[in-house]
Design a protein around this motif. Structure first.
Motif, PDB file in Angstrom:
ATOM      1  N   GLU A 133       0.833  -1.206   0.000  1.00 27.13           N
ATOM      2  CA  GLU A 133       0.000   0.000   0.000  1.00 27.13           C
ATOM      3  C   GLU A 133       0.866   1.254   0.000  1.00 27.13           C
ATOM      4  OE1 GLU A 133      -2.429  -0.493   3.413  1.00 27.13           O
ATOM      5  OE2 GLU A 133      -3.839  -1.880   2.432  1.00 27.13           O
ATOM      6  N   GLU A 134       1.965   1.231   0.759  1.00 26.91           N
ATOM      7  CA  GLU A 134       2.873   2.382   0.768  1.00 26.91           C
ATOM      8  C   GLU A 134       3.507   2.590  -0.599  1.00 26.91           C
ATOM      9  OE1 GLU A 134       5.696   1.776   3.845  1.00 26.91           O
ATOM     10  OE2 GLU A 134       4.320   2.341   5.478  1.00 26.91           O
ATOM     11  N   GLU A 135       3.887   1.476  -1.254  1.00 35.83           N
ATOM     12  CA  GLU A 135       4.482   1.585  -2.584  1.00 35.83           C
ATOM     13  C   GLU A 135       3.484   2.161  -3.587  1.00 35.83           C
ATOM     14  OE1 GLU A 135       5.893  -2.273  -3.530  1.00 35.83           O
ATOM     15  OE2 GLU A 135       7.535  -2.236  -2.063  1.00 35.83           O
ATOM     16  N   MET A 136       2.233   1.718  -3.471  1.00 31.25           N
ATOM     17  CA  MET A 136       1.206   2.243  -4.382  1.00 31.25           C
ATOM     18  C   MET A 136       0.989   3.729  -4.128  1.00 31.25           C
ATOM     19  SD  MET A 136       0.214  -0.089  -6.446  1.00 31.25           S
ATOM     20  CE  MET A 136      -1.292   0.644  -7.060  1.00 31.25           C
ATOM     21  N   ALA A 137       0.996   4.108  -2.862  1.00 27.12           N
ATOM     22  CA  ALA A 137       0.803   5.522  -2.542  1.00 27.12           C
ATOM     23  C   ALA A 137       1.938   6.369  -3.100  1.00 27.12           C
ATOM     24  CB  ALA A 137       0.704   5.700  -1.022  1.00 27.12           C
ATOM     25  N   LEU A 138       3.173   5.836  -3.061  1.00 26.49           N
ATOM     26  CA  LEU A 138       4.317   6.564  -3.596  1.00 26.49           C
ATOM     27  C   LEU A 138       4.239   6.711  -5.105  1.00 26.49           C
ATOM     28  CD1 LEU A 138       7.261   5.123  -1.451  1.00 26.49           C
ATOM     29  CD2 LEU A 138       6.252   7.397  -1.312  1.00 26.49           C
ATOM     30  N   LEU A 139       3.663   5.693  -5.760  1.00 35.73           N
ATOM     31  CA  LEU A 139       3.545   5.748  -7.220  1.00 35.73           C
ATOM     32  C   LEU A 139       2.653   6.897  -7.676  1.00 35.73           C
ATOM     33  CD1 LEU A 139       3.244   1.958  -8.197  1.00 35.73           C
ATOM     34  CD2 LEU A 139       5.165   3.497  -8.642  1.00 35.73           C
ATOM     35  N   TYR A 140       1.631   7.180  -6.865  1.00 34.42           N
ATOM     36  CA  TYR A 140       0.685   8.234  -7.231  1.00 34.42           C
ATOM     37  C   TYR A 140       0.961   9.545  -6.494  1.00 34.42           C
ATOM     38  CZ  TYR A 140      -1.933   4.441  -9.382  1.00 34.42           C
ATOM     39  OH  TYR A 140      -2.295   3.382 -10.174  1.00 34.42           O
ATOM     40  N   ALA A 141       2.101   9.610  -5.801  1.00 36.94           N
ATOM     41  CA  ALA A 141       2.426  10.824  -5.052  1.00 36.94           C
ATOM     42  C   ALA A 141       2.885  11.931  -6.004  1.00 36.94           C
ATOM     43  CB  ALA A 141       3.522  10.528  -4.030  1.00 36.94           C
ATOM     44  N   PRO A 175       5.253  14.168  -7.709  1.00 36.56           N
ATOM     45  CA  PRO A 175       6.704  14.036  -7.938  1.00 36.56           C
ATOM     46  C   PRO A 175       7.500  15.234  -7.442  1.00 36.56           C
ATOM     47  CG  PRO A 175       5.561  14.488  -9.995  1.00 36.56           C
ATOM     48  CD  PRO A 175       4.503  14.216  -8.978  1.00 36.56           C
ATOM     49  N   PHE A 176       6.834  16.360  -7.194  1.00 41.04           N
ATOM     50  CA  PHE A 176       7.532  17.556  -6.704  1.00 41.04           C
ATOM     51  C   PHE A 176       7.424  17.716  -5.185  1.00 41.04           C
ATOM     52  CE2 PHE A 176       6.253  18.441 -11.085  1.00 41.04           C
ATOM     53  CZ  PHE A 176       7.500  18.695 -11.658  1.00 41.04           C
ATOM     54  N   ASP A 177       6.789  16.745  -4.543  1.00 38.81           N
ATOM     55  CA  ASP A 177       6.657  16.762  -3.085  1.00 38.81           C
ATOM     56  C   ASP A 177       7.964  16.265  -2.471  1.00 38.81           C
ATOM     57  OD1 ASP A 177       6.114  16.351  -0.406  1.00 38.81           O
ATOM     58  OD2 ASP A 177       4.045  15.731  -0.774  1.00 38.81           O
ATOM     59  N   ASP A 215       8.738  15.500   0.635  1.00 34.51           N
ATOM     60  CA  ASP A 215       8.569  14.369   1.537  1.00 34.51           C
ATOM     61  C   ASP A 215       8.377  13.072   0.759  1.00 34.51           C
ATOM     62  OD1 ASP A 215       8.850  15.918   3.773  1.00 34.51           O
ATOM     63  OD2 ASP A 215       6.687  16.266   4.034  1.00 34.51           O
ATOM     64  N   ALA A 216       7.599  13.153  -0.330  1.00 31.37           N
ATOM     65  CA  ALA A 216       7.378  11.962  -1.152  1.00 31.37           C
ATOM     66  C   ALA A 216       8.673  11.492  -1.788  1.00 31.37           C
ATOM     67  CB  ALA A 216       6.339  12.254  -2.231  1.00 31.37           C
ATOM     68  N   GLN A 217       9.484  12.434  -2.269  1.00 27.81           N
ATOM     69  CA  GLN A 217      10.763  12.077  -2.866  1.00 27.81           C
ATOM     70  C   GLN A 217      11.689  11.432  -1.835  1.00 27.81           C
ATOM     71  OE1 GLN A 217      11.754  12.208  -6.087  1.00 27.81           O
ATOM     72  NE2 GLN A 217       9.621  12.762  -6.523  1.00 27.81           N
ATOM     73  N   ARG A 218      11.628  11.958  -0.614  1.00 28.90           N
ATOM     74  CA  ARG A 218      12.468  11.385   0.442  1.00 28.90           C
ATOM     75  C   ARG A 218      12.033   9.948   0.741  1.00 28.90           C
ATOM     76  NH1 ARG A 218      11.422  14.902   4.021  1.00 28.90           N
ATOM     77  NH2 ARG A 218      13.081  16.372   3.431  1.00 28.90           N
ATOM     78  N   LYS A 219      10.740   9.712   0.775  1.00 31.65           N
ATOM     79  CA  LYS A 219      10.241   8.362   1.027  1.00 31.65           C
ATOM     80  C   LYS A 219      10.583   7.423  -0.115  1.00 31.65           C
ATOM     81  CE  LYS A 219       6.356   9.797   3.966  1.00 31.65           C
ATOM     82  NZ  LYS A 219       4.878   9.860   4.082  1.00 31.65           N
TER      83      LYS A 219
END
Length: 409
Positions: free
Chosen positions: A151-159, A161-163, A165-169
């Motif tokens: 679920e975390e991986e899926m959330a990162l896929l749709y995060a 790209p300029f966030d 925090d998302a890039q750090r994760k």
């Protein structure tokens, strides 16, 4: 994702379904496979009935999960079988004994389990129901953790790209994936790296007393504890002029030095010098000084210590032959030697009581032509220049005392 469906007649089905699939569509697929009408099917996940309108993902169904299916028109025995095979929310079986017997009676299921999860298969065939329940809970936790990661991986896929925090994760996830792959490769190709390494011990006799010697090429000096030296009858030879402090990972008191005593390796006797420490936790360490003196070879291919260039070969002890108290000795030996720091400390800190008063280690003392001549003479005997300079300074330029100290060390 793939899920496993177990029917009331112990039939096992493996289906490839989407996480967003509805329970009703899953029943339709099962109708094709089992010939049981959709309206007569009842699906249970973790002991809870699955409603037609619910999504598999919303119910927590993940890859590799088990779903029970029974027919509403089945007999009382079939309904009882479902209740027996139901699961608690933590993944354990409601009735572990019935669940165990049910799986034992299906050779196909057991064959699949032995291929996919041999540990669980052994637990099912065993007699320890508590172990079986613990394994079922552990598998449930693994599935939950895997689902969370997915679920975390899926959330990162749709995060976004300029966030930041998302890039750090994402960066952390990529790094962790690399670590996990490296760990898996190590398990496959280098599994011994995860095992405990047993240090090298050999049987020796010191002054006729049998000992198990810790062979440590990282320790500059051969070390014996005061209590061990007393047991071997060597304290009468203790030269307390060489007392001092050994600094390493920790520090130990050097109570003196035994200049020569016989040790027996195999069937041959050899002369050996010892630095005596007041360290009850460390008994006897065979260090680099004696390894070099007696031309020892640590042969790990044949698992033996060769002495005298190969004239004697004694086997390293297996773990079962090493007393438990000596296994703790390894840690204390490192504190005493610190891979050579002990021996250097002994040379620097051990001030013989008979040394001339006012002995100086000042870099500016005794550095004339005569001093250099003495240095050159002692270097020709095979000692290092720095070692020679330290010894001469230690004895205020007395060449004979410095030579005696160097040969004794």
């Amino acid at each position: 994702m793939k899920i496993t469906v177990m029917t009331s007649d112990e039939q096992i089905l493996t289906l490839d379904v989407d996480r967003e699939e509805s329970v009703e569509n899953l029943k339709a697929l099962l109708e094709v496979e089992t010939k049981i009408p959709l309206q007569q099917q009842q699906l249970l996940y973790n002991g809870r009935e699955m409603r037609n309108a619910e999504k598999l993902g919303a119910l927590g169904v993940g890859d590799g999960d088990l779903v029970m299916m029974v027919s509403k028109a089945s007999s009382f025995r079939s309904r009882e079988s479902v209740n027996e095979a139901a699961f608690n929310p933590d993944g354990s079986a409601v009735d572990p004994s019935a669940f165990q017997q049910q799986l034992r009676g299906d050779s196909n299921v057991m064959t699949q389990l032995f291929q996919s999860d041999p540990e669980l298969a052994q637990a099912i065939l065993g007699n320890d129901l508590n172990k079986l329940q613990d394994l079922l809970r552990a598998r449930n936790l693994q599935r939950s953790e895997l689902q969370r990661q997915q679920e975390e991986e899926m959330a990162l896929l749709y995060a976004d790209p300029f966030d930041v925090d998302a890039q750090r994760k994402i960066e952390a996830a990529i790094r962790q994936k690399g670590i996990d792959e490296n760990w898996a490769a190590a398990l496959e190709y280098n599994p011994e790296a995860f095992a405990r390494v047993v240090m090298l011990y050999v049987d020796m006799e010191v002054n006729g007393v049998p000992l198990k010697a810790f062979v440590d090429s990282g320790a500059q000096s051969t070390i014996i504890s005061r209590s061990c030296a007393e047991r071997c009858g060597l304290l009468r030879l203790l030269d307390t002029r060489y007392r001092g402090i050994a600094h390493g990972v920790g520090q130990s008191e050097i109570v003196g030095r035994i200049h020569v005593a016989p040790i027996k390796i195999g069937s041959i006797f050899y002369p050996c010098s010892f630095t005596v420490l007041d360290s009850p936790n460390m008994e006897f360490l065979f260090g680099l000084d004696m390894l070099r003196k007696h031309q020892c070879i640590i042969d790990l291919k044949e698992n033996v210590l060769r002495v005298g260039g190969g004239e004697v070969a004694v086997p390293f002890l297996a773990e079962k032959d090493i007393p438990t108290r000596l296994l703790e000795e390894e840690r204390y030996a490192k504190e005493a030697s610190s891979s050579g720091a002990q021996a250097k400390s002994a040379a620097k800190d051990s001030i013989p009581a008979g040394a001339p008063p006012g002995g100086s280690t000042d870099k500016n003392s005794s550095q004339g032509p005569d001093f250099e001549a003495k240095v050159a003479k002692l270097v020709e005997l095979g000692f290092g220049r720095e070692q020679v300079i330290q010894a001469l300074k230690f004895f205020d330029g007395n060449e004979e005392q410095a030579a005696g100290f160097l040969f004794g060390g």
